[in-house]
Enzyme design. Structure first.
Site, PDB file in Angstrom:
ATOM      1  N   ILE A   1      -5.319   0.645   8.859  1.00  0.00           N
ATOM      2  CA  ILE A   1      -4.566   1.863   8.661  1.00  0.00           C
ATOM      3  C   ILE A   1      -4.815   2.292   7.236  1.00  0.00           C
ATOM      4  O   ILE A   1      -4.152   1.548   6.084  1.00  0.00           O
ATOM      5  CB  ILE A   1      -3.126   1.719   8.740  1.00  0.00           C
ATOM      6  CG1 ILE A   1      -2.778   1.179  10.331  1.00  0.00           C
ATOM      7  CG2 ILE A   1      -2.366   3.369   8.928  1.00  0.00           C
ATOM      8  CD1 ILE A   1      -3.240   2.128  11.316  1.00  0.00           C
TER       9      ILE A   1
ATOM     10  N   VAL B   1       5.562 -14.996   6.841  1.00  0.00           N
ATOM     11  CA  VAL B   1       5.478 -15.663   8.143  1.00  0.00           C
ATOM     12  C   VAL B   1       4.374 -16.555   7.590  1.00  0.00           C
ATOM     13  O   VAL B   1       3.199 -16.210   7.489  1.00  0.00           O
ATOM     14  CB  VAL B   1       4.986 -14.648   9.065  1.00  0.00           C
ATOM     15  CG1 VAL B   1       4.752 -15.533  10.336  1.00  0.00           C
ATOM     16  CG2 VAL B   1       6.326 -13.533   9.460  1.00  0.00           C
TER      17      VAL B   1
ATOM     18  N   ILE C   1      -0.223  12.461  -0.200  1.00  0.00           N
ATOM     19  CA  ILE C   1      -0.626  13.792   0.458  1.00  0.00           C
ATOM     20  C   ILE C   1      -0.383  13.765   1.808  1.00  0.00           C
ATOM     21  O   ILE C   1      -0.589  12.582   2.676  1.00  0.00           O
ATOM     22  CB  ILE C   1      -2.060  14.017   0.302  1.00  0.00           C
ATOM     23  CG1 ILE C   1      -2.381  14.216  -1.231  1.00  0.00           C
ATOM     24  CG2 ILE C   1      -2.571  15.063   1.251  1.00  0.00           C
ATOM     25  CD1 ILE C   1      -3.787  14.455  -1.431  1.00  0.00           C
TER      26      ILE C   1
ATOM     27  N   LYS D   1     -11.835  10.309   0.781  1.00  0.00           N
ATOM     28  CA  LYS D   1     -11.808  11.825   0.236  1.00  0.00           C
ATOM     29  C   LYS D   1     -12.369  11.924  -1.031  1.00  0.00           C
ATOM     30  O   LYS D   1     -12.784  12.908  -1.516  1.00  0.00           O
ATOM     31  CB  LYS D   1     -10.379  12.266   0.410  1.00  0.00           C
ATOM     32  CG  LYS D   1     -10.104  12.150   1.947  1.00  0.00           C
ATOM     33  CD  LYS D   1      -8.692  12.685   2.031  1.00  0.00           C
ATOM     34  CE  LYS D   1      -8.061  12.455   3.237  1.00  0.00           C
ATOM     35  NZ  LYS D   1      -8.848  13.304   4.427  1.00  0.00           N
TER      36      LYS D   1
ATOM     37  N   THR E   1       0.890  -1.222  -0.223  1.00  0.00           N
ATOM     38  CA  THR E   1       0.041   0.119  -0.059  1.00  0.00           C
ATOM     39  C   THR E   1       0.815   1.249  -0.036  1.00  0.00           C
ATOM     40  O   THR E   1       0.340   2.228  -0.476  1.00  0.00           O
ATOM     41  CB  THR E   1      -0.853  -0.093   1.200  1.00  0.00           C
ATOM     42  OG1 THR E   1      -1.662  -1.099   1.182  1.00  0.00           O
ATOM     43  CG2 THR E   1      -1.787   1.082   1.539  1.00  0.00           C
TER      44      THR E   1
ATOM     45  N   SER F   1      -5.739   5.446   4.204  1.00  0.00           N
ATOM     46  CA  SER F   1      -5.452   6.306   3.456  1.00  0.00           C
ATOM     47  C   SER F   1      -4.475   7.347   4.061  1.00  0.00           C
ATOM     48  O   SER F   1      -3.803   8.079   3.726  1.00  0.00           O
ATOM     49  CB  SER F   1      -6.410   7.135   2.423  1.00  0.00           C
ATOM     50  OG  SER F   1      -7.294   8.065   3.282  1.00  0.00           O
TER      51      SER F   1
ATOM     52  N   ARG G   1      -5.974  -0.233  -0.241  1.00  0.00           N
ATOM     53  CA  ARG G   1      -5.925   0.239   1.092  1.00  0.00           C
ATOM     54  C   ARG G   1      -6.755  -0.877   1.938  1.00  0.00           C
ATOM     55  O   ARG G   1      -7.641  -1.300   1.572  1.00  0.00           O
ATOM     56  CB  ARG G   1      -6.870   1.677   1.408  1.00  0.00           C
ATOM     57  CG  ARG G   1      -6.184   2.665   0.687  1.00  0.00           C
ATOM     58  CD  ARG G   1      -7.034   3.671   0.405  1.00  0.00           C
ATOM     59  NE  ARG G   1      -7.696   3.647  -1.169  1.00  0.00           N
ATOM     60  CZ  ARG G   1      -8.594   4.542  -1.346  1.00  0.00           C
ATOM     61  NH1 ARG G   1      -9.174   5.683  -0.768  1.00  0.00           N
ATOM     62  NH2 ARG G   1      -9.259   4.092  -2.540  1.00  0.00           N
TER      63      ARG G   1
ATOM     64  N   HIS H   1      -1.354  14.682   5.060  1.00  0.00           N
ATOM     65  CA  HIS H   1      -2.595  15.232   5.696  1.00  0.00           C
ATOM     66  C   HIS H   1      -2.542  15.987   7.065  1.00  0.00           C
ATOM     67  O   HIS H   1      -1.855  15.926   7.850  1.00  0.00           O
ATOM     68  CB  HIS H   1      -3.727  14.472   5.748  1.00  0.00           C
ATOM     69  CG  HIS H   1      -4.121  13.571   4.670  1.00  0.00           C
ATOM     70  ND1 HIS H   1      -4.851  14.207   3.508  1.00  0.00           N
ATOM     71  CD2 HIS H   1      -3.955  12.360   3.989  1.00  0.00           C
ATOM     72  CE1 HIS H   1      -4.807  13.604   2.694  1.00  0.00           C
ATOM     73  NE2 HIS H   1      -4.473  12.325   2.925  1.00  0.00           N
TER      74      HIS H   1
ATOM     75  N   CYS I   1      15.751   5.121 -22.086  1.00  0.00           N
ATOM     76  CA  CYS I   1      16.849   4.743 -21.055  1.00  0.00           C
ATOM     77  C   CYS I   1      16.753   3.205 -20.656  1.00  0.00           C
ATOM     78  O   CYS I   1      17.750   2.746 -20.016  1.00  0.00           O
ATOM     79  CB  CYS I   1      16.848   5.658 -20.080  1.00  0.00           C
ATOM     80  SG  CYS I   1      15.286   5.435 -18.960  1.00  0.00           S
TER      81      CYS I   1
END
Length: 473
Positions: free
Chosen positions: A343, A177, A52, A254, A45, A345, A319, A54, A451
């Site tokens: 946990i 794990v 941003i 958001k 994530t 964004s 997320r 926040h 490249c």
């Protein structure tokens, strides 16, 4: 033989897990392991978000998330200045497109004030369009949040990990794990790279946090991945956008926003798709035709001129949404572990606040720290932000090492010296994607067409050298 125990093992080397390992490393006598199933830090994530920083102005007041975002934002601003992490305070405009949204702005300003953000200010249509002249027609007003910032998420995670490793943390990548057994000494972890014993454990496994909790006999939450798809526009788009442009938020987040990046591009997104029926939801960070079409439709309404610039790539991130509205950070004294779940964004913004909180919980449940925490040796990360001097524009650096004047990637002006440094760093790039996140190589308009061959040669040479050094050791 059973392995010698670590004092602490942190499962998950994303932005939150690396921040926790770094914070715990401030106690010099602790023996710490940081584990991740991937081949790099920040490879879940943490690598695919809106980047941003926040203020937490719209978090639910009184929640753990609101407190830790506020604390983490303050800490990360200070840390970024010290560590050379690119941050730009561009401010945000929360834009009302309907009378209902316009009527909601005063309540959002009041919520921001309860969260300690008292610098918001309403804007009428005239001032809004003076500030953002390329905004689509029909906006009725906005709420200004001047302290919202943009940040480099990749450098942040890498800085935490680099500082942790230099302080003695044992970073174990490619380490899944498979099982956890509890005994009188703590935890015995069965991993794909052999057994590992730890007296205390932190589960910061992100999308897999509920899976790891099940191994510990816990069922506090279930992760339902929420996919966010985004479009990245070429650098000419940056002149169109002066602020982070936010919609009035909904229960899913958001919403679709437009934001500049520290790399000189503009993002449009994210979508918010709860993958409840997806057969392999935790491994589905890919874009869809429907998602991209929806973003283009949003962009056409929000800022038509943006769609006149080129889309150079798209990406999706997942997320770790749960059935709960707040973070699920819980200490389990009887199991000598702390779970860090849900946990979403705001994890990047809250990361240092979460780390301080988690280490405090670990001490409460018995983690023995003999000393007061110490300041770690500072790190100074290579700059990949557009607003700050890059190696190719620094004659002093090029005089000392001509490799910093040898541009390999013309689109992003990445030099051979930067690529070399990323491949030989404390936490080196182990893949082309990892190299891209450390240097921006192959991230420009041509996506590596010019490249790619040179980058591949440098990458393979570095791997061959590392292999010879390992055999000699």
């Amino acid at each position: 033989m059973t392995p010698a125990p670590y004092d602490l093992a942190v499962i998950g080397a994303g932005v939150v897990g690396t921040a926790i390992a770094r914070e715990a490393a401030r106690y010099p006598r602790l023996r710490i392991a940081l584990l991740d199933a991937s081949d790099d830090v920040g490879n879940g994530t943490s690598k695919a978000n809106t980047a941003i920083l926040h203020t937490g102005f719209d978090a639910d007041p009184g929640t753990l998330e609101a407190r830790l975002v506020r604390d983490g934002q303050r800490r990360l601003h200070a840390y970024a200045s010290e560590a050379g992490i690119p941050v730009e305070r561009v401010g945000a405009l929360l834009i009302a497109w309907t009378e209902e949204q316009l009527a909601a702005l005063p309540a959002l300003a009041a919520k921001a004030a309860r969260n300690g953000v008292d610098t918001t200010r309403p804007l009428g249509p005239a001032e809004l369009y003076a500030r953002e002249p390329h905004l689509g027609p029909g906006a009725l007003g906005a709420l200004e949040v001047p302290d919202e910032s943009i940040v480099c998420p990749w450098t942040t995670t890498l800085a935490y990990a680099t500082q942790a490793v230099r302080a003695g943390v044992d970073l174990r990548l490619d380490t899944t794990v498979r099982n956890i057994t509890a005994d009188e000494q703590g935890h015995l972890l069965d991993t794909t790279r052999g057994p590992l014993r730890a007296r205390h454990l932190v589960n910061a496994a992100g999308l897999r946090a509920d899976d790891v909790d099940r191994l510990l006999g816990l069922r506090d939450f279930t992760v339902t991945p929420r996919r966010g798809q985004l479009l990245v526009f070429a650098k000419p788009s940056r002149a169109l956008v002066r602020h982070i442009l936010l919609p009035v938020p909904t229960a899913l987040g958001k919403g679709v926003l437009i934001t500049p990046t520290v790399f000189g591009n503009v993002l449009l997104g994210p979508t918010a798709e709860d993958l409840t029926d997806h057969p392999d939801a935790k491994n589905a960070p890919h874009t869809t035709p429907e998602g991209i079409a929806g973003l283009m439709e949003h962009g056409r309404r929000l800022m038509p001129a943006l769609l006149d610039t080129e889309v150079i790539t798209s990406y999706a991130g997942l997320r770790a949404a749960t059935e709960h509205d707040d973070y699920r950070i819980r200490a389990h004294p009887e199991r000598r572990c702390v779970t860090v779940g849900g946990i979403r964004s705001t994890g990047l913004s809250a990361s240092m606040g979460i780390a301080a909180h988690v280490v405090g919980l670990l001490k409460e449940i018995g983690l023995q720290v003999a000393d007061e925490p110490e300041d770690l040796e500072p790190v100074r990360m290579p700059n990949i932000g557009e607003a700050f001097p890059r190696p190719h524009s620094r004659p002093d650096l090029i005089d000392r090492d001509p490799a910093y004047g040898d541009i390999v990637c013309p689109c992003e002006r990445v030099t051979r010296g930067e690529i070399r440094d990323a491949l030989t760093a404390t936490v080196p790039a182990r893949s082309r994607g990892g190299l891209r996140r450390r240097t921006r190589v192959e991230s420009g308009l041509c996506r590596g067409a010019e490249c790619g061959a040179a980058v591949r040669t440098l990458f393979e040479q570095a791997r061959a050298t590392a292999g010879r050094d390992h055999q000699a050791g």
